[in-house]
Design a protein around this motif. Structure first.
Motif, PDB file in Angstrom:
ATOM      1  N   ALA A 247      -3.309   7.820  -5.578  1.00 42.39           N
ATOM      2  CA  ALA A 247      -3.746   6.926  -4.262  1.00 42.39           C
ATOM      3  C   ALA A 247      -4.567   7.654  -3.329  1.00 42.39           C
ATOM      4  O   ALA A 247      -5.002   7.020  -2.197  1.00 42.39           O
ATOM      5  N   GLY A 248      -4.070   8.824  -2.861  1.00 43.55           N
ATOM      6  CA  GLY A 248      -3.828   9.103  -1.730  1.00 43.55           C
ATOM      7  C   GLY A 248      -3.537   8.481  -0.249  1.00 43.55           C
ATOM      8  O   GLY A 248      -2.600   7.379  -0.038  1.00 43.55           O
ATOM      9  N   SER A 249      -3.371   9.281   0.567  1.00 41.49           N
ATOM     10  CA  SER A 249      -2.806   9.670   2.232  1.00 41.49           C
ATOM     11  C   SER A 249      -2.895   7.817   2.421  1.00 41.49           C
ATOM     12  O   SER A 249      -2.368   7.104   3.541  1.00 41.49           O
ATOM     13  N   GLY A 250      -4.271   7.757   2.528  1.00 41.02           N
ATOM     14  CA  GLY A 250      -4.231   6.528   3.424  1.00 41.02           C
ATOM     15  C   GLY A 250      -4.025   5.390   2.955  1.00 41.02           C
ATOM     16  O   GLY A 250      -3.449   4.058   3.653  1.00 41.02           O
ATOM     17  N   ASN A 251      -3.695   5.118   2.029  1.00 36.62           N
ATOM     18  CA  ASN A 251      -3.979   4.082   0.577  1.00 36.62           C
ATOM     19  C   ASN A 251      -2.438   3.364   0.916  1.00 36.62           C
ATOM     20  O   ASN A 251      -2.108   2.631   0.741  1.00 36.62           O
ATOM     21  N   LEU A 252      -1.568   5.235   1.037  1.00 33.33           N
ATOM     22  CA  LEU A 252      -0.208   4.844   1.019  1.00 33.33           C
ATOM     23  C   LEU A 252       0.313   3.956   2.511  1.00 33.33           C
ATOM     24  O   LEU A 252       1.755   3.881   2.382  1.00 33.33           O
ATOM     25  N   LEU A 253      -0.466   4.102   3.530  1.00 30.39           N
ATOM     26  CA  LEU A 253       0.090   3.653   5.068  1.00 30.39           C
ATOM     27  C   LEU A 253      -0.033   2.099   4.527  1.00 30.39           C
ATOM     28  O   LEU A 253       1.074   1.470   5.053  1.00 30.39           O
ATOM     29  N   LEU A 254      -0.634   1.648   3.671  1.00 26.37           N
ATOM     30  CA  LEU A 254      -0.314  -0.390   3.487  1.00 26.37           C
ATOM     31  C   LEU A 254       0.694  -0.372   2.564  1.00 26.37           C
ATOM     32  O   LEU A 254       1.601  -1.643   2.935  1.00 26.37           O
ATOM     33  N   VAL A 255       1.884   0.580   2.694  1.00 24.20           N
ATOM     34  CA  VAL A 255       3.493   0.341   1.945  1.00 24.20           C
ATOM     35  C   VAL A 255       3.828   0.406   3.804  1.00 24.20           C
ATOM     36  O   VAL A 255       5.023  -0.413   3.591  1.00 24.20           O
ATOM     37  N   THR A 256       3.767   0.078   4.464  1.00 23.17           N
ATOM     38  CA  THR A 256       4.370   0.148   5.994  1.00 23.17           C
ATOM     39  C   THR A 256       4.208  -1.481   6.108  1.00 23.17           C
ATOM     40  O   THR A 256       5.130  -1.813   6.673  1.00 23.17           O
ATOM     41  N   LEU A 257       3.495  -2.452   5.905  1.00 24.09           N
ATOM     42  CA  LEU A 257       2.653  -3.899   6.054  1.00 24.09           C
ATOM     43  C   LEU A 257       3.561  -3.790   4.656  1.00 24.09           C
ATOM     44  O   LEU A 257       3.825  -5.503   5.186  1.00 24.09           O
ATOM     45  N   LEU A 258       4.013  -3.474   3.686  1.00 20.57           N
ATOM     46  CA  LEU A 258       4.320  -4.431   2.900  1.00 20.57           C
ATOM     47  C   LEU A 258       5.710  -4.195   2.773  1.00 20.57           C
ATOM     48  O   LEU A 258       7.163  -5.263   2.122  1.00 20.57           O
ATOM     49  N   VAL A 259       6.554  -3.237   3.323  1.00 22.13           N
ATOM     50  CA  VAL A 259       8.371  -3.754   3.769  1.00 22.13           C
ATOM     51  C   VAL A 259       8.669  -4.162   4.643  1.00 22.13           C
ATOM     52  O   VAL A 259       9.480  -5.409   3.614  1.00 22.13           O
ATOM     53  N   VAL A 292      -6.620  -0.987  11.792  1.00 19.03           N
ATOM     54  CA  VAL A 292      -7.486  -0.457  12.797  1.00 19.03           C
ATOM     55  C   VAL A 292      -7.316   1.407  12.038  1.00 19.03           C
ATOM     56  O   VAL A 292      -8.256   2.076  12.216  1.00 19.03           O
ATOM     57  N   LEU A 293      -5.940   1.945  12.559  1.00 19.70           N
ATOM     58  CA  LEU A 293      -5.290   3.410  12.071  1.00 19.70           C
ATOM     59  C   LEU A 293      -6.185   3.533  10.952  1.00 19.70           C
ATOM     60  O   LEU A 293      -6.982   4.594  10.788  1.00 19.70           O
ATOM     61  N   ASP A 294      -5.839   2.714  10.098  1.00 19.69           N
ATOM     62  CA  ASP A 294      -6.151   3.227   8.661  1.00 19.69           C
ATOM     63  C   ASP A 294      -7.671   3.294   8.187  1.00 19.69           C
ATOM     64  O   ASP A 294      -8.307   4.387   7.550  1.00 19.69           O
ATOM     65  N   GLY A 295      -8.519   2.525   9.583  1.00 21.13           N
ATOM     66  CA  GLY A 295     -10.576   2.901   8.867  1.00 21.13           C
ATOM     67  C   GLY A 295     -10.854   2.006   8.392  1.00 21.13           C
ATOM     68  O   GLY A 295     -12.379   1.693   8.364  1.00 21.13           O
ATOM     69  N   ARG A 296      -9.840   1.475   7.241  1.00 20.29           N
ATOM     70  CA  ARG A 296     -11.018   0.568   6.430  1.00 20.29           C
ATOM     71  C   ARG A 296     -11.694  -0.770   7.397  1.00 20.29           C
ATOM     72  O   ARG A 296     -12.581  -1.032   6.388  1.00 20.29           O
ATOM     73  N   LEU A 297     -10.411  -1.367   7.756  1.00 21.84           N
ATOM     74  CA  LEU A 297     -11.457  -2.250   8.403  1.00 21.84           C
ATOM     75  C   LEU A 297     -12.871  -2.263   8.935  1.00 21.84           C
ATOM     76  O   LEU A 297     -13.804  -2.390   9.367  1.00 21.84           O
ATOM     77  N   TRP A 298     -12.768  -0.644   9.678  1.00 21.76           N
ATOM     78  CA  TRP A 298     -14.369  -0.167  10.116  1.00 21.76           C
ATOM     79  C   TRP A 298     -15.572  -0.013   9.363  1.00 21.76           C
ATOM     80  O   TRP A 298     -16.345  -0.009   9.860  1.00 21.76           O
ATOM     81  N   HIS A 299     -14.828   0.097   7.692  1.00 22.30           N
ATOM     82  CA  HIS A 299     -15.757   0.844   7.359  1.00 22.30           C
ATOM     83  C   HIS A 299     -16.122  -0.747   6.905  1.00 22.30           C
ATOM     84  O   HIS A 299     -17.840  -0.422   5.935  1.00 22.30           O
TER      85      HIS A 299
END
Length: 308
Positions: A247-259, A292-299
């Motif tokens: 999934a890549g490091s960007g998508n893996l950031l999402l786990v931080t929100l889910l823990v 915001v950090l992840d960048g997908r919101l801006w995209h």
């Protein structure tokens, strides 16, 4: 410089992402149970020792070449200190005073420290203004979760919250160290190596600082240790690296929100914990900062079709 393409998440990847979050979220719950009988560093010693044994067994079964380089073992030693011994001990210490759910919320600050440290120590990581904005929102969330009273006074709760934040800072340095010194190393070998070094450091430290190590523990404590070592550490590392590749490091950031939701739910249902409303406000700001950090919101905002 070419733009980094954000990988899309398949249904399987989403399921594994939630599974990883559940595994890590439950660690906060099981750690709190074990801390009723053993000390914070002793818990680290148990967790890292048994997890390392499991990973080495897997490595031997797979026939993966064993690390023999002194330089590599030196890198494992520093990685074990930064990624296991220091943060695990600090989070365990924090959980003696603050709720497990709140500790998991502070743990989400790891990504923000990681971005700042990467910009400072890695030439290819620039602190762009969207990243800076995300970091600012994230640290506002941390300050909100802590509360003004505990920001300006020193008491056991303030110290516990600061310990949890220092743990995330240590994780950030671990990420930088791994990028510089463990590139190209098998993820399973790297995890086993650093856990081995963590165990070798924490076992004597726990014996001196807390109490002589004992195997005569209650069933609840052993169950908590077994979960933390087998599923919360060894199993979670294997799943983490699998997701990183898929999934890549960007998508893996999402786990931080889910823990945190998993940790908060378990703490509420089984430990009787109740979080202050500011903790949830702080988590919401942390989540916004991460998006915001992840960048997908801006995209998505840039690519939203015009209605004019």
């Amino acid at each position: 410089m070419t733009a980094t393409v954000q990988k899309s998440l398949s249904p399987r990847a989403w399921a594994e992402l939630f599974l990883l979050a559940a595994l890590w979220g439950a660690v906060f719950f099981t750690n709190r149970i074990a801390l009723d009988e053993i000390g914070p560093i002793t818990l680290v010693a148990h967790r890292t020792f048994w997890a390392a044994l499991l990973l080495w067994a897997l490595i031997l079964i797979r026939g993966t070449p064993l690390p023999k380089s002194a330089r590599l073992w030196g890198a494992f030693l520093i990685m074990g200190l930064l990624n296991n011994l220091i943060p695990f001990s600090l989070l365990n210490f924090a959980q003696l005073t603050i709720e497990s759910g709140l500790a998991s919320i502070f743990n989400a600050a790891t990504a923000f420290f990681g971005v700042l440290l990467a910009a400072a120590f890695l030439p290819d990581e620039r602190l762009t203004w969207p990243k800076a904005l995300g970091v600012a929102i994230g640290f506002l969330g941390v300050a909100t979760a802590i509360g003004l009273k505990h920001l300006i006074t020193i008491d056991p709760r303030s110290l516990a919250q600061m310990a949890a934040l220092l743990a995330t800072l240590s994780y950030g340095f671990a990420g930088i160290w791994a990028r510089k010194h463990l590139a190209g190393c098998s993820p399973t070998v790297a995890a086993a190596g650093m856990l081995t070094c963590s165990a070798l450091m924490s076992l004597p430290l726990a014996h001196v600082v807390e109490a002589p190590l004992s195997l005569h523990l209650t069933a609840a404590t052993w169950a908590s240790i077994a979960y933390g070592a087998a599923l919360g550490t060894a199993g979670a590392y294997l799943l983490y690296y699998r997701l990183l590749a898929a999934a890549g490091s960007g998508n893996l950031l999402l786990v931080t929100l889910l823990v945190p939701p998993f940790a908060i739910l378990l703490g509420t249902l089984f430990l009787g914990e109740t979080l202050h409303p500011r903790a949830f406000t702080g988590f919401a700001l942390l989540a916004l900062g991460l998006l915001v950090l992840d960048g997908r919101l801006w995209h998505r905002l840039r690519n939203r079709p015009s209605r004019i």
